[in-house]
Design a protein around this motif. Structure first.
Motif, short mmCIF file in Angstrom:
data_model
loop_
_atom_site.label_atom_id
_atom_site.label_comp_id
_atom_site.label_asym_id
_atom_site.label_seq_id
_atom_site.Cartn_x
_atom_site.Cartn_y
_atom_site.Cartn_z
N GLU A 244 0.83 -1.21 0.00
CA GLU A 244 0.00 0.00 0.00
C GLU A 244 0.86 1.26 0.00
O GLU A 244 0.57 2.23 -0.70
CB GLU A 244 -0.93 0.00 1.21
CG GLU A 244 -1.79 1.24 1.33
CD GLU A 244 -2.72 1.20 2.53
OE1 GLU A 244 -3.61 2.06 2.61
OE2 GLU A 244 -2.55 0.31 3.39
N ASP A 245 1.94 1.25 0.77
CA ASP A 245 2.80 2.43 0.87
C ASP A 245 3.64 2.65 -0.39
O ASP A 245 4.21 3.74 -0.56
CB ASP A 245 3.73 2.28 2.08
CG ASP A 245 2.98 2.32 3.40
OD1 ASP A 245 1.89 2.91 3.44
OD2 ASP A 245 3.49 1.75 4.39
N TYR B 291 -5.16 -3.20 -1.36
CA TYR B 291 -4.23 -2.31 -0.66
C TYR B 291 -3.57 -1.33 -1.64
O TYR B 291 -3.33 -0.16 -1.29
CB TYR B 291 -3.17 -3.12 0.08
CG TYR B 291 -3.61 -3.59 1.44
CD1 TYR B 291 -3.34 -2.84 2.58
CD2 TYR B 291 -4.30 -4.79 1.60
CE1 TYR B 291 -3.74 -3.27 3.84
CE2 TYR B 291 -4.71 -5.24 2.86
CZ TYR B 291 -4.43 -4.46 3.97
OH TYR B 291 -4.84 -4.89 5.22
N GLY C 219 -3.87 2.64 -1.52
CA GLY C 219 -2.63 3.41 -1.46
C GLY C 219 -2.49 4.43 -2.56
O GLY C 219 -1.50 5.17 -2.58
#
Length: 402
Positions: A219-220, A240, A244
């Protein structure tokens, strides 16, 4: 209480047993031993002794549970409580689906307990261990009275929890041990993401618990990127990535019904906003097609099922990982990212990195590793049981040769 049979094993095993390794293979047991599966025994190895559960069939004859005393109700409660306390950070974070007991990793060889909201699902990985499930079910309720239902997922053919990872086996079925049979679908939460899990699905539940933190890591990385998620299953990594900030996500899996399951998860999280497409197809074929057509993505995710269950198949598995990741690298934009995983126990972390290096040579690319991870805290790996380390997760920057 009847006197326990004492089984003497070769002293060559003493160092490993003293360190805490929980298995004794059948070829290390005297051939005259004849006991029913589930019988408790005393194992002696020189001055060392332990209490073990016997299995009449399979490669593992003895699973060692304690060196202190014969396991009883109080001992079992201590082990389940210790496992429960270890997962407290997950509950504090609002996670409602996690592995409560990870077999050998929690000192309960051959026993797995997965928690889905108020439902606990037990798996037993041998006939001997199966004799303990009623006691385990009863003690789960004492450790956590909020459990409303306990069911047994019958699994055959695996030596341990690590062998099956979070995949389970194709002939698995549920039967109730306490309370009613769990509903067909339960919605669980991890890191604020909602997932529908189908506990009655024969092979899998709809969510790989062991990839929880790796999904969050992706996600990051996802903001502003195009993403290809291969072996997407029910879309975990894809969801995710979308949350993100990925601009476009394509999920690929050949499984029947997985497109609909992914759509269900997208809807649960309000992520069905047009940025996602699911392709029901063979992932190797799709990667080959994209590579040949020059289709590139900023982030490619590869999370295939296990490629080997037996040690003699590990080299074939490494070759399969090399081929798969070479295809993946060819679909990554120069300077983009490859997130790749292996759940094959027989391919260790070093062997997996070797497969990635081989993949780079095949693809005429270089992979610079920027992140490596294994299993999350609900899948602990004791130092004395390296076989418990099955999951490898690597993120690397894909660069062209210079």
């Amino acid at each position: 209480m009847a006197r326990l049979m004492e089984i003497v094993v070769p002293t060559s095993l003493r160092e490993r047993l003293a360190q805490g390794h929980p298995w004794v293979y059948r070829d290390h047991v005297p051939p005259h031993v004849r006991l029913p599966s589930g019988a408790w025994t005393i194992v002696r190895c020189g001055a060392w002794r332990g209490y073990a559960l016997w299995d009449a069939e399979g490669s593992i004859a003895l699973r060692i549970f304690s060196t202190r005393r014969l396991p009883d109700a109080a001992w079992l409660r201590e082990r389940l409580t210790a496992a429960w306390n270890l997962r407290e950070p997950l509950r504090t974070a609002g996670v409602t689906a996690y592995r409560w007991v990870f077999g050998e990793g929690d000192g309960l060889p051959g026993i797995v307990v997965d928690r889905y909201h108020t439902v606990a699902v037990i798996q037993a990985y041998s006939a001997g261990v199966l004799t303990l499930v009623d006691d385990v079910a009863s003690m789960l309720l004492r450790v956590d009275p909020s459990v409303h239902s306990v069911a047994l997922r019958t699994v055959a053919g695996s030596r341990s929890a690590a062998d099956a990872g979070d995949e389970g086996d194709g002939d698995a079925r549920l039967r109730p041990l306490h309370g009613e049979l769990p509903p067909r679908e339960i919605v669980v939460v991890e890191h604020g993401m909602r997932f529908a899990v189908a506990l009655h699905t024969a092979q899998k539940t709809g969510l790989f618990l062991d990839q929880r933190e790796n999904r969050r890591f992706v996600e990051d990385l996802a903001a502003g990127r195009t993403v290809l998620n291969c072996f997407a299953y029910t879309g975990g990594f894809s969801l995710y990535a979308l949350r993100g900030g990925a601009t476009r996500v394509i999920s690929v899996d050949s499984g029947k019904g997985l497109a609909a399951a992914t759509a269900r998860n997208l809807a649960l999280n309000g992520l069905d906003d047009g940025r996602h497409r699911f392709e029901t197809a063979d992932c190797f074929e799709v990667l080959e097609q994209y590579a040949a057509a020059g289709q590139r993505f900023d982030l490619v995710i590869l999370d295939p099922p296990g490629f080997a269950r037996r040690k003699e198949n590990r080299y074939a598995a490494q070759r399969a990982y090399a081929r798969l990741n070479a295809l993946g690298m060819r679909c990554v934009t120069p300077g983009g990212l490859l997130a790749t995983a292996s759940c094959t126990t027989q391919v260790g972390p070093e062997a997996f990195r070797e497969a990635l290096a081989a993949a780079g040579a095949l693809a005429e690319r270089q992979l610079r590793i920027i992140h490596e991870a294994g299993q999350p805290l609900d899948h602990p790996v004791p130092a004395h049981f390296p076989e418990g380390r099955y999951l490898k997760f690597v993120v690397g920057r894909v660069e062209e040769l210079v």
